[in-house]
Design an enzyme around this catalytic site. Structure first.
Site, mmCIF file in Angstrom:
data_model
loop_
_atom_site.group_PDB
_atom_site.id
_atom_site.type_symbol
_atom_site.label_atom_id
_atom_site.label_comp_id
_atom_site.label_asym_id
_atom_site.label_seq_id
_atom_site.Cartn_x
_atom_site.Cartn_y
_atom_site.Cartn_z
ATOM 1 N N GLY A 28 0.834 -1.207 0.000
ATOM 2 C CA GLY A 28 0.000 0.000 0.000
ATOM 3 C C GLY A 28 0.866 1.253 0.000
ATOM 4 N N GLY A 85 -0.640 4.827 -0.923
ATOM 5 C CA GLY A 85 -1.789 5.349 -0.171
ATOM 6 C C GLY A 85 -1.436 6.522 0.725
ATOM 7 N N GLN A 86 -2.391 6.907 1.566
ATOM 8 C CA GLN A 86 -2.239 8.101 2.409
ATOM 9 C C GLN A 86 -1.015 7.997 3.317
ATOM 10 O OE1 GLN A 86 -4.892 8.606 5.671
ATOM 11 N NE2 GLN A 86 -4.507 10.786 5.873
ATOM 12 N N ILE A 111 -0.811 -1.869 -5.951
ATOM 13 C CA ILE A 111 -1.766 -2.658 -6.712
ATOM 14 C C ILE A 111 -1.947 -2.030 -8.090
ATOM 15 C CG2 ILE A 111 -3.075 -3.740 -4.835
ATOM 16 C CD1 ILE A 111 -5.156 -1.437 -5.217
ATOM 17 N N TYR A 116 -15.256 -1.348 9.087
ATOM 18 C CA TYR A 116 -13.859 -0.924 9.257
ATOM 19 C C TYR A 116 -13.358 -1.338 10.640
ATOM 20 C CZ TYR A 116 -9.911 2.385 9.572
ATOM 21 O OH TYR A 116 -8.683 2.967 9.728
ATOM 22 N N LYS A 159 -10.546 -4.106 11.941
ATOM 23 C CA LYS A 159 -9.392 -3.695 12.759
ATOM 24 C C LYS A 159 -9.279 -4.548 14.034
ATOM 25 C CE LYS A 159 -7.556 -0.636 10.111
ATOM 26 N NZ LYS A 159 -6.367 -1.071 9.351
HETATM 27 N N1 SER Z 1 -8.949 7.830 9.447
HETATM 28 C C1 SER Z 1 -9.755 6.646 9.578
HETATM 29 C C2 SER Z 1 -11.111 6.864 9.043
HETATM 30 O O1 SER Z 1 -11.620 7.952 9.200
HETATM 31 C C3 SER Z 1 -9.845 6.237 11.006
HETATM 32 O O2 SER Z 1 -8.729 5.525 11.400
HETATM 33 O O3 SER Z 1 -11.687 5.976 8.505
#
Ligand code: SER
Length: 318
Positions: A8, A11-12, A35, A143, A147
């Protein structure tokens, strides 16, 4: 010297972490994993090796790890919280299935693995203020579920197979380099872009909604320092609360207005993001990270704001 694969890398977090790791461990020792459709560009592409490394492709990951004699994997592949609610199956496939693939390769080859967790791993049943390290984690978002599952799976691979897994629970991350995509905390990045461009900011999160946030340089340091830490001091592994600042939209707006006096903001609440934000903590207690590996943030809201505004002005030639 470590030999690192960043999964990744475009990414950010990855786009900045890869460059920082190259600065520390040497350009050729840090492989930028990507990717299809998100290939490295510019400095990231020119400064070191890159390989296609899709977490959902276990064999592909194993090949890259063996080819480059990797001993440490930064596994940054994930869908952020709001987009994961639109695509829950894909979020699970990447967040949990992908991590499973990484951990299996790590077990076979003997790699250390860093996988970020998040403030999103907590849910509405968790104490909201100074949320403790060890507490009930019952997230209501896909999400958050990926996690918590990732934390459990990573600890399982450590206890069962001795894989050196380590992790931090990141707050919302703020940076001027790469925009986040589809998170709940994204507003705290977007607000700076509006301020610098002279636009009125439409805030999707309601006044009074507090969340933990962190400036990217502190987050990168956390990811590197935890992997360098003396593990004999660890009581925890997956995953440590870390924190540096907590604010609501009114507080960040007022702070930016100090430096951009004619900046204006109005509210245009996004119900999905608002609901997610309300289920997350207001602020985390990071004393275990401080005790077990000397974690300490360097930026507060004001020092971050000054740096963000200066860097974005430079970026847009203003
Ligand atoms: N920055 C993430 C989100 O807002 C949280 O860990 O999904």
């Amino acid at each position: 010297m470590k030999r690192i694969l960043v999964v990744g890398s475009t990414g950010q977090i990855g786009s900045e972490l890869t460059m920082k790791l190259r600065g520390i461990y040497g350009d050729t020792n840090v492989v930028a994993g990507y990717i299809k459709g998100a290939e490295p560009k510019g400095e990231l592409a020119l400064s070191g090796p890159a390989e296609q490394a899709d977490v959902t492709d276990a064999l592909g990951i194993a090949e890259v790890v063996k080819k480059h004699k990797i001993d440490t994997i930064y596994n940054l592949a994930a869908l952020l919280s709001a987009v994961a609610e639109q695509k829950p199956q894909l979020a699970w496939h990447i967040g949990v299935g992908g991590l499973f693939n990484i951990l299996e390769v790590a077990r076979e080859v003997g790699c250390a693995v860093f996988t970020p967790s998040s403030i999103g791993s907590f849910g509405p049943d968790t104490p909201k203020d100074k949320t403790p390290q060890d507490v009930l984690r019952t997230p209501r978002t896909m999400y958050g579920i990926t996690k918590v599952s990732g934390e459990l799976l990573s600890d399982y691979y450590y206890h069962r197979f001795g894989v050196d897994t380590r992790s931090v629970r990141f707050p919302g991350l703020i940076s001027y380099v790469t925009l986040p995509g589809g998170g709940t905390t994204d507003y705290a990045v977007d607000i700076y872009y509006s301020a610098v461009k002279g636009e009125r900011f439409r805030c999707p999160i309601a006044a009074g909604t507090f969340m933990d946030m962190m400036y990217m340089p502190d987050a990168l340091r956390a990811a590197i320092e935890i992997m360098e830490a003396d593990a004999s001091r660890f009581v925890h592994r997956n995953s440590f609360n870390i924190a540096s600042m907590s604010f609501d939209p009114e507080i960040i707006f007022a702070n930016i207005k100090k430096y951009v006096p004619d900046f204006e903001m109005e509210y245009d609440i996004d119900p999905l993001r608002q609901q997610i934000a309300e289920s997350w903590p207001n602020s985390l207690d990071d004393s275990c990270a401080r005790q077990e590996w000397d974690w300490k943030p360097q930026y507060d809201l004001d020092t971050m704001t000054r740096d963000m505004l200066a860097r974005l002005k430079e970026k847009f030639g203003l």
